[in-house]
Design a protein around this motif. Structure first.
Motif, PDB file in Angstrom:
ATOM      1  N   UNK A 175     -40.887 -29.142   7.329  1.00  0.00           N
ATOM      2  CA  UNK A 175     -41.927 -30.160   7.123  1.00  0.00           C
ATOM      3  C   UNK A 175     -41.380 -31.555   6.843  1.00  0.00           C
ATOM      4  N   UNK A 176     -40.064 -31.712   6.825  1.00  0.00           N
ATOM      5  CA  UNK A 176     -39.488 -33.051   6.683  1.00  0.00           C
ATOM      6  C   UNK A 176     -39.465 -33.796   8.021  1.00  0.00           C
ATOM      7  N   UNK A 177     -39.740 -33.077   9.129  1.00  0.00           N
ATOM      8  CA  UNK A 177     -39.706 -33.656  10.474  1.00  0.00           C
ATOM      9  C   UNK A 177     -41.102 -33.795  11.059  1.00  0.00           C
ATOM     10  N   UNK A 178     -41.275 -34.783  11.910  1.00  0.00           N
ATOM     11  CA  UNK A 178     -42.450 -34.895  12.782  1.00  0.00           C
ATOM     12  C   UNK A 178     -41.942 -35.309  14.159  1.00  0.00           C
ATOM     13  N   UNK A 179     -42.788 -35.158  15.149  1.00  0.00           N
ATOM     14  CA  UNK A 179     -42.457 -35.558  16.522  1.00  0.00           C
ATOM     15  C   UNK A 179     -41.145 -34.955  17.014  1.00  0.00           C
ATOM     16  N   UNK A 180     -40.916 -33.677  16.745  1.00  0.00           N
ATOM     17  CA  UNK A 180     -39.709 -33.008  17.240  1.00  0.00           C
ATOM     18  C   UNK A 180     -39.855 -32.847  18.748  1.00  0.00           C
ATOM     19  N   UNK A 181     -38.879 -33.387  19.498  1.00  0.00           N
ATOM     20  CA  UNK A 181     -38.934 -33.360  20.962  1.00  0.00           C
ATOM     21  C   UNK A 181     -37.616 -32.882  21.530  1.00  0.00           C
ATOM     22  N   UNK A 182     -37.676 -31.900  22.425  1.00  0.00           N
ATOM     23  CA  UNK A 182     -36.486 -31.474  23.161  1.00  0.00           C
ATOM     24  C   UNK A 182     -36.205 -32.519  24.226  1.00  0.00           C
ATOM     25  N   UNK A 183     -34.995 -33.041  24.214  1.00  0.00           N
ATOM     26  CA  UNK A 183     -34.579 -34.028  25.208  1.00  0.00           C
ATOM     27  C   UNK A 183     -33.795 -33.365  26.335  1.00  0.00           C
ATOM     28  N   UNK A 184     -33.120 -32.259  26.015  1.00  0.00           N
ATOM     29  CA  UNK A 184     -32.330 -31.546  27.014  1.00  0.00           C
ATOM     30  C   UNK A 184     -32.027 -30.147  26.505  1.00  0.00           C
ATOM     31  N   UNK A 185     -32.079 -29.174  27.400  1.00  0.00           N
ATOM     32  CA  UNK A 185     -31.671 -27.805  27.095  1.00  0.00           C
ATOM     33  C   UNK A 185     -30.997 -27.273  28.341  1.00  0.00           C
ATOM     34  N   UNK A 186     -29.761 -26.799  28.192  1.00  0.00           N
ATOM     35  CA  UNK A 186     -29.035 -26.333  29.374  1.00  0.00           C
ATOM     36  C   UNK A 186     -28.053 -25.232  29.024  1.00  0.00           C
ATOM     37  N   UNK A 187     -27.796 -24.370  30.012  1.00  0.00           N
ATOM     38  CA  UNK A 187     -26.720 -23.396  29.901  1.00  0.00           C
ATOM     39  C   UNK A 187     -25.429 -24.143  30.176  1.00  0.00           C
ATOM     40  N   UNK A 188     -24.387 -23.826  29.417  1.00  0.00           N
ATOM     41  CA  UNK A 188     -23.118 -24.539  29.554  1.00  0.00           C
ATOM     42  C   UNK A 188     -21.971 -23.539  29.687  1.00  0.00           C
ATOM     43  N   UNK A 189     -20.894 -23.987  30.297  1.00  0.00           N
ATOM     44  CA  UNK A 189     -19.712 -23.126  30.427  1.00  0.00           C
ATOM     45  C   UNK A 189     -18.722 -23.361  29.288  1.00  0.00           C
ATOM     46  N   UNK A 190     -18.826 -24.526  28.647  1.00  0.00           N
ATOM     47  CA  UNK A 190     -17.966 -24.828  27.502  1.00  0.00           C
ATOM     48  C   UNK A 190     -18.654 -25.812  26.580  1.00  0.00           C
ATOM     49  N   UNK A 191     -18.205 -25.823  25.344  1.00  0.00           N
ATOM     50  CA  UNK A 191     -18.787 -26.706  24.335  1.00  0.00           C
ATOM     51  C   UNK A 191     -18.243 -28.124  24.475  1.00  0.00           C
ATOM     52  N   UNK A 192     -19.083 -29.081  24.273  1.00  0.00           N
ATOM     53  CA  UNK A 192     -18.692 -30.493  24.232  1.00  0.00           C
ATOM     54  C   UNK A 192     -18.468 -30.932  22.790  1.00  0.00           C
ATOM     55  N   UNK A 193     -19.127 -30.279  21.846  1.00  0.00           N
ATOM     56  CA  UNK A 193     -19.084 -30.664  20.434  1.00  0.00           C
ATOM     57  C   UNK A 193     -18.456 -29.550  19.588  1.00  0.00           C
ATOM     58  N   UNK A 194     -17.518 -28.842  20.165  1.00  0.00           N
ATOM     59  CA  UNK A 194     -16.906 -27.691  19.512  1.00  0.00           C
ATOM     60  C   UNK A 194     -16.031 -28.012  18.317  1.00  0.00           C
ATOM     61  N   UNK A 195     -15.673 -29.276  18.125  1.00  0.00           N
ATOM     62  CA  UNK A 195     -14.813 -29.649  16.993  1.00  0.00           C
ATOM     63  C   UNK A 195     -15.584 -29.750  15.679  1.00  0.00           C
ATOM     64  N   UNK A 196     -16.894 -29.652  15.731  1.00  0.00           N
ATOM     65  CA  UNK A 196     -17.696 -29.854  14.524  1.00  0.00           C
ATOM     66  C   UNK A 196     -18.689 -28.713  14.318  1.00  0.00           C
ATOM     67  N   UNK A 197     -18.698 -28.126  13.099  1.00  0.00           N
ATOM     68  CA  UNK A 197     -19.799 -27.229  12.767  1.00  0.00           C
ATOM     69  C   UNK A 197     -21.062 -28.056  12.594  1.00  0.00           C
ATOM     70  N   UNK A 198     -20.907 -29.305  12.194  1.00  0.00           N
ATOM     71  CA  UNK A 198     -21.978 -30.298  12.248  1.00  0.00           C
ATOM     72  C   UNK A 198     -21.378 -31.657  11.918  1.00  0.00           C
ATOM     73  N   UNK A 199     -20.941 -32.349  12.962  1.00  0.00           N
ATOM     74  CA  UNK A 199     -20.450 -33.715  12.795  1.00  0.00           C
ATOM     75  C   UNK A 199     -21.623 -34.620  12.477  1.00  0.00           C
ATOM     76  N   UNK A 200     -21.314 -35.815  12.013  1.00  0.00           N
ATOM     77  CA  UNK A 200     -22.405 -36.725  11.665  1.00  0.00           C
ATOM     78  C   UNK A 200     -22.087 -38.143  12.103  1.00  0.00           C
ATOM     79  N   UNK A 201     -23.143 -38.855  12.445  1.00  0.00           N
ATOM     80  CA  UNK A 201     -23.042 -40.266  12.792  1.00  0.00           C
ATOM     81  C   UNK A 201     -24.181 -40.985  12.098  1.00  0.00           C
ATOM     82  N   UNK A 202     -23.840 -41.942  11.241  1.00  0.00           N
ATOM     83  CA  UNK A 202     -24.852 -42.797  10.622  1.00  0.00           C
ATOM     84  C   UNK A 202     -25.108 -43.932  11.611  1.00  0.00           C
ATOM     85  N   UNK A 203     -26.230 -43.889  12.296  1.00  0.00           N
ATOM     86  CA  UNK A 203     -26.514 -44.829  13.379  1.00  0.00           C
ATOM     87  C   UNK A 203     -26.684 -46.261  12.883  1.00  0.00           C
ATOM     88  N   UNK A 204     -26.924 -46.458  11.597  1.00  0.00           N
ATOM     89  CA  UNK A 204     -27.033 -47.827  11.091  1.00  0.00           C
ATOM     90  C   UNK A 204     -25.676 -48.532  11.103  1.00  0.00           C
TER      91      UNK A 204
END
Length: 142
Positions: free
Chosen positions: A69-98
């Motif tokens: 309930x902390x989220x609203x307007x949840x939208x899928x932008x992309x969903x795909x089957x992949x052969x390898x990970x692009x973000x495999x170096x992070x269990x959850x990396x973070x970027x502060x966009x500000x």
């Protein structure tokens, strides 16, 4: 089978940094257990997240996120089957966009602001690739 899910959402109310840190800590612990990797980009009221892993764990996690309930307007932008990970170096990396240079945002959108709801999932993924290339992703943990 590996999949990659990219979604965006808005925070129902501005989140304190302690809340964001708690979300990231919990994500890193749970994701390690479930074989999920990815990154979370956030600003005052906006989230963009990529989740990679097995189809069932990623879908189950996304369903949990949609019900949060902390989220609203949840939208899928992309969903795909992949052969390898692009973000495999992070269990959850973070970027502060500000803290991201606005000219980088302008490269992928109409204005110098982050708005994944007004651009394609492909453009949003290209932005995330650039953030990786420029070492904007922090908290590597695998």
């Amino acid at each position: 089978m590996l999949v990659r899910l990219l979604y965006a959402s808005r925070a129902k109310a501005p989140l304190a940094i302690t809340t964001t840190d708690a979300i990231l800590d919990k994500s890193r612990n749970n994701n390690r257990t479930n074989g999920i990797t990815g990154i979370l980009c956030y600003s005052d009221d906006l989230f963009i997240q990529v989740l990679e892993g097995g189809r069932d764990p990623v879908c189950q996690l996304f369903n949990t996120i949609v019900r949060d309930d902390r989220h609203v307007n949840v939208r899928i932008l992309s969903f795909e089957e992949i052969s390898e990970r692009r973000f495999g170096a992070w269990t959850m990396g973070q970027v502060n966009m500000t803290k991201v240079n606005p000219s980088v945002l302008l490269k992928y959108s109409e204005k110098q602001e982050l708005n994944p709801f007004a651009c394609s999932g492909h453009a949003t993924m290209a932005l995330l690739d650039e953030l990786i290339a420029t070492a904007s992703v922090v908290s590597r943990s695998s």
